[in-house]
Design an enzyme around this catalytic site. Structure first.
Site, PDB file in Angstrom:
ATOM      1  N   LYS A  73       0.822  -1.225   0.000  1.00 13.34           N
ATOM      2  CA  LYS A  73       0.000   0.000   0.000  1.00 13.34           C
ATOM      3  C   LYS A  73       0.849   1.265   0.000  1.00 13.34           C
ATOM      4  O   LYS A  73       0.602   2.187  -0.784  1.00 13.34           O
ATOM      5  CB  LYS A  73      -0.931  -0.040   1.218  1.00 13.34           C
ATOM      6  CG  LYS A  73      -1.963   1.052   1.262  1.00 13.34           C
ATOM      7  CD  LYS A  73      -3.016   0.779   2.306  1.00 13.34           C
ATOM      8  CE  LYS A  73      -2.528   0.847   3.730  1.00 13.34           C
ATOM      9  NZ  LYS A  73      -1.938  -0.331   4.309  1.00 13.34           N
ATOM     10  N   THR A  75       3.949   1.558  -0.948  1.00 13.26           N
ATOM     11  CA  THR A  75       4.690   1.599  -2.207  1.00 13.26           C
ATOM     12  C   THR A  75       3.815   2.157  -3.324  1.00 13.26           C
ATOM     13  O   THR A  75       4.257   2.988  -4.131  1.00 13.26           O
ATOM     14  CB  THR A  75       5.201   0.195  -2.565  1.00 13.26           C
ATOM     15  OG1 THR A  75       5.954  -0.329  -1.457  1.00 13.26           O
ATOM     16  CG2 THR A  75       6.092   0.214  -3.790  1.00 13.26           C
ATOM     17  N   ARG A  96       2.158   8.316   7.053  1.00 11.04           N
ATOM     18  CA  ARG A  96       2.432   8.213   8.488  1.00 11.04           C
ATOM     19  C   ARG A  96       3.925   7.959   8.724  1.00 11.04           C
ATOM     20  O   ARG A  96       4.638   7.502   7.840  1.00 11.04           O
ATOM     21  CB  ARG A  96       1.625   7.067   9.103  1.00 11.04           C
ATOM     22  CG  ARG A  96       0.131   7.297   9.125  1.00 11.04           C
ATOM     23  CD  ARG A  96      -0.605   6.058   9.594  1.00 11.04           C
ATOM     24  NE  ARG A  96      -0.382   4.939   8.681  1.00 11.04           N
ATOM     25  CZ  ARG A  96      -0.553   3.666   8.998  1.00 11.04           C
ATOM     26  NH1 ARG A  96      -0.922   3.331  10.214  1.00 11.04           N
ATOM     27  NH2 ARG A  96      -0.346   2.721   8.106  1.00 11.04           N
ATOM     28  N   LYS A 107       8.049  -6.406  10.366  1.00 14.96           N
ATOM     29  CA  LYS A 107       7.919  -5.676   9.111  1.00 14.96           C
ATOM     30  C   LYS A 107       9.243  -5.186   8.540  1.00 14.96           C
ATOM     31  O   LYS A 107       9.432  -5.124   7.335  1.00 14.96           O
ATOM     32  CB  LYS A 107       6.973  -4.482   9.326  1.00 14.96           C
ATOM     33  CG  LYS A 107       6.501  -3.824   8.047  1.00 14.96           C
ATOM     34  CD  LYS A 107       5.423  -2.783   8.363  1.00 14.96           C
ATOM     35  CE  LYS A 107       4.854  -2.198   7.087  1.00 14.96           C
ATOM     36  NZ  LYS A 107       3.813  -1.196   7.357  1.00 14.96           N
ATOM     37  N   ALA A 275      -3.527   1.234  12.643  1.00 19.55           N
ATOM     38  CA  ALA A 275      -4.937   1.160  12.261  1.00 19.55           C
ATOM     39  C   ALA A 275      -5.664  -0.016  12.899  1.00 19.55           C
ATOM     40  O   ALA A 275      -6.892  -0.057  12.891  1.00 19.55           O
ATOM     41  CB  ALA A 275      -5.073   1.084  10.748  1.00 19.55           C
ATOM     42  N   PHE A 303      -3.579  -0.605   7.081  1.00 20.59           N
ATOM     43  CA  PHE A 303      -4.145  -1.956   6.936  1.00 20.59           C
ATOM     44  C   PHE A 303      -5.282  -1.979   5.915  1.00 20.59           C
ATOM     45  O   PHE A 303      -5.279  -1.220   4.958  1.00 20.59           O
ATOM     46  CB  PHE A 303      -4.556  -2.518   8.295  1.00 20.59           C
ATOM     47  CG  PHE A 303      -3.386  -2.798   9.202  1.00 20.59           C
ATOM     48  CD1 PHE A 303      -2.319  -3.573   8.771  1.00 20.59           C
ATOM     49  CD2 PHE A 303      -3.326  -2.263  10.478  1.00 20.59           C
ATOM     50  CE1 PHE A 303      -1.222  -3.825   9.591  1.00 20.59           C
ATOM     51  CE2 PHE A 303      -2.230  -2.502  11.305  1.00 20.59           C
ATOM     52  CZ  PHE A 303      -1.182  -3.292  10.862  1.00 20.59           C
ATOM     53  N   PHE A 383       3.436  -8.749 -10.170  1.00 20.36           N
ATOM     54  CA  PHE A 383       4.689  -9.491  -9.988  1.00 20.36           C
ATOM     55  C   PHE A 383       4.953 -10.345 -11.226  1.00 20.36           C
ATOM     56  O   PHE A 383       4.022 -10.734 -11.944  1.00 20.36           O
ATOM     57  CB  PHE A 383       4.613 -10.388  -8.747  1.00 20.36           C
ATOM     58  CG  PHE A 383       4.648  -9.631  -7.447  1.00 20.36           C
ATOM     59  CD1 PHE A 383       5.838  -9.490  -6.749  1.00 20.36           C
ATOM     60  CD2 PHE A 383       3.503  -9.043  -6.939  1.00 20.36           C
ATOM     61  CE1 PHE A 383       5.882  -8.792  -5.552  1.00 20.36           C
ATOM     62  CE2 PHE A 383       3.535  -8.331  -5.745  1.00 20.36           C
ATOM     63  CZ  PHE A 383       4.724  -8.211  -5.052  1.00 20.36           C
ATOM     64  N   TRP A 411       7.109  -0.924  -7.807  1.00 21.35           N
ATOM     65  CA  TRP A 411       8.359  -1.369  -7.179  1.00 21.35           C
ATOM     66  C   TRP A 411       9.497  -1.331  -8.203  1.00 21.35           C
ATOM     67  O   TRP A 411      10.577  -0.814  -7.933  1.00 21.35           O
ATOM     68  CB  TRP A 411       8.214  -2.783  -6.610  1.00 21.35           C
ATOM     69  CG  TRP A 411       9.356  -3.182  -5.709  1.00 21.35           C
ATOM     70  CD1 TRP A 411       9.395  -3.090  -4.345  1.00 21.35           C
ATOM     71  CD2 TRP A 411      10.634  -3.696  -6.121  1.00 21.35           C
ATOM     72  NE1 TRP A 411      10.626  -3.519  -3.879  1.00 21.35           N
ATOM     73  CE2 TRP A 411      11.410  -3.895  -4.944  1.00 21.35           C
ATOM     74  CE3 TRP A 411      11.207  -3.999  -7.346  1.00 21.35           C
ATOM     75  CZ2 TRP A 411      12.699  -4.398  -4.969  1.00 21.35           C
ATOM     76  CZ3 TRP A 411      12.508  -4.493  -7.380  1.00 21.35           C
ATOM     77  CH2 TRP A 411      13.234  -4.689  -6.195  1.00 21.35           C
TER      78      TRP A 411
END
Length: 558
Positions: A73, A75, A96, A107, A275, A303, A383, A411
């Site tokens: 999200k 990215t 954030r 993470k 969140a 999230f 991907f 990405w």
């Protein structure tokens, strides 16, 4: 294909001096309070001046229910903002701040990925400009003053068994969830049970993110309830006479931070509530500033859309008057197959049946966002392993749902990989004016508001309150504190309160164990049965893979 790590890509970027980034959004060097060459806070004088600008459009980026496969999200948010600039639309991304808890836990870094990152990523992921540390200190000043007040005679008659204020630390540390303080000699304080929560779940964080300015911050702080007396009356921070001191500690933290993306797009990063256990959005100040300095501002909510987006709309939008013009729902084919029951180790195999089954999770999130009146575009983080048949099936499913889909390669390609998404958003926003419909009336009962969320957003039957939660609701009604929005604290991995129930289940109950007031922030926190407000570290923390060499070069931070 370049397979450098995120940190290697970030280190190789052509980063511009922060004053040059500021110029792109109408800031002079005197408007910036520098934290080195590449980070700065934005002064109140500049914020007040820019508030006279015309509003741009706002795009809210959210996602399907998270999976271990990842959705990307942040990215996509960063890549999309870069893409808007590439197609000639001035854009700023508002995000954030990362918490150190997840950075060192599961993470790792939280600044985007690949060629869609915000930089300097090491600084942003670690101490940044010290905002979260300031929030921790302000929070713990309140704790120190509560215990000192009790020790010094307890003139307010605080019930030591009914102190609702927790200490905080910005780290995942399960050993601090339940503690006893004041042990030792008589001069070491009055023994009592206490608790720690992670800083980003604290009410001070929420208050900072929902305040309009320093004056509003101090007023909100004064209204925070920290305990109850032995006769059941609330004790406010204003009763301790420390609201000025607490606000003083936040005098710099309340100013938004300016950095940049890899493509030198301005990024305003400020505030960091989770969140799943908090309201999950960056600060009102930062989002409004992005809108005032953009044609198309991009922001995200944490999230899945059942948590971050619902809270953005029902809490942040009510408080601020901010209204998004469109929503982006981020997903990956891998994540959809996981929601369809595929094991993480088998995701490389084509599985049309699982994709179709997992699509029901995406469908519900789209339908939920439409209930709020938002145009929606689905962004698929693409991907190499995604097969043509899977892509074709997903495009057909989205077409049948009547929602546009955009395949993104943010990405690998940065802003170029989201140009199609940016163009589709411009078209949707120009074609359809969004009218935000709040999910519930704040004047409804706590139970009715909660059941509205459970039924209309989660797809469940009802919320079932424990005896303790019912007692807490009754207390809030007696105090006249029940006419506020609801902030549900629950697992991010499922529409239910059970993290293992994937997909789009229906007709389940949500068990509520705790109902507490965040009176300063202006909402009611409702905790489900298995939520933790202080996370723990995994068996192998991300910290074990991080290091710094004798020249100061960092490795392993994503």
């Amino acid at each position: 294909m370049d397979y450098k790590t995120d940190i290697e890509i970030a280190d190789a970027a052509k980063i511009e001096p922060i004053e040059k980034i500021g110029e792109k959004i109408g800031l002079k060097n005197d408007d910036l309070e520098h934290y080195g060459k590449y980070k700065a806070k934005i002064s109140w004088e500049a914020i007040n001046r820019l508030n006279n600008n015309k509003d741009g459009k706002l795009v809210l980026v959210t996602a399907i229910s998270p999976t271990p496969a990842g959705e990307g999200k942040s990215t996509v948010s960063i890549g999309l903002s870069q893409a808007f600039n590439r197609i000639g639309k001035k854009s700023v991304v508002a995000l954030r701040e990362p918490s150190l808890g997840p950075v060192f836990g599961v993470k790792g870094g939280a600044t985007g990925g690949g060629y869609s990152q915000v930089i300097p990523m090491e600084d942003i992921n670690l101490h940044f400009t010290g905002d979260i540390h300031a929030i921790s200190t302000a929070n713990n000043l309140v704790s120190a003053c509560i215990d000192n007040h009790i020790y010094q005679g307890n003139a307010l008659d605080i019930d030591v068994n009914n102190i609702t204020w927790n200490r905080v630390v910005d780290m995942n540390d399960r050993s601090l969830r339940n503690i006893v303080n004041g042990l030792g000699k008589k001069t070491d304080g009055v023994p009592r049970q206490d608790h720690f929560m992670i800083t980003v779940a604290s009410e001070i964080m929420a208050v900072l993110c929902l305040s309009k300015d320093l004056k509003d911050l101090k007023e909100k702080i004064s209204k925070i309830i920290v305990a109850y007396t032995r006769t059941g009356k609330p004790v406010y921070i204003s009763d301790l006479k420390i609201q000025g001191a607490v606000a003083m500690l936040l005098k710099d933290a309340i100013k938004p931070n300016l950095v940049q993306t890899l493509e030198n797009t301005p990024a305003i990063i400020h505030g960091g509530p989770f969140a799943n256990i908090a309201h999950g959005c960056n600060s009102i100040i930062a989002t409004k500033l992005a809108i005032k300095t953009s044609d198309y501002a991009v922001t995200e909510a944490g999230f899945g859309a059942d948590l971050g987006a619902e809270k953005f709309l029902d809490i942040k939008c009510r408080t601020s008057g901010i209204r998004p013009d469109a929503a982006v729902l981020v997903a990956t084919i891998k994540a959809l197959k996981m929601h369809g029951g595929v094991n993480k180790n088998d995701l490389k195999e084509e599985n049309i049946e699982a994709l179709e089954k997992g699509f029901e999770n995406l469908r519900r999130h789209v339908e939920n966002l439409r209930k709020f009146g938002l145009p929606v575009v689905v962004a698929i983080n693409q991907f190499a392993q995604d097969t043509d048949a899977e892509i074709e099936k997903l495009e057909k499913l989205c077409k049948d749902l009547g929602v546009e889909i955009s395949l993104c390669q943010v990405w690998a390609k940065g802003g170029e990989g989201a140009e199609d998404l940016a163009k589709k958003l411009v078209k949707n926003i120009e074609k359809q004016k969004s009218e935000i419909n709040f999910l519930y009336d704040v004047n409804d009962s706590i139970e009715d508001k909660l059941n509205k969320i459970v039924k209309d957003i989660y797809g469940g039957r009802r919320a079932v309150l424990t005896a303790a939660a019912k007692k807490q609701v009754k207390k809030l009604v007696e105090l006249g504190l029940d006419k506020l929005p609801i902030c549900v604290a629950k697992t991010q991995f499922s529409f239910t309160d059970n993290k293992n129930v994937i997909g789009a289940p229906r007709d389940f109950d949500i068990e509520i164990k705790t109902v507490r007031i965040s009176n300063g922030a202006g909402f009611i926190v409702v905790e489900t049965s298995n939520i933790m407000i202080m996370p723990g570290l995994p068996k192998v923390p991300a910290a074990e893979n991080m290091d710094i060499d004798d020249k100061g070069n960092i490795v392993g931070l994503f």
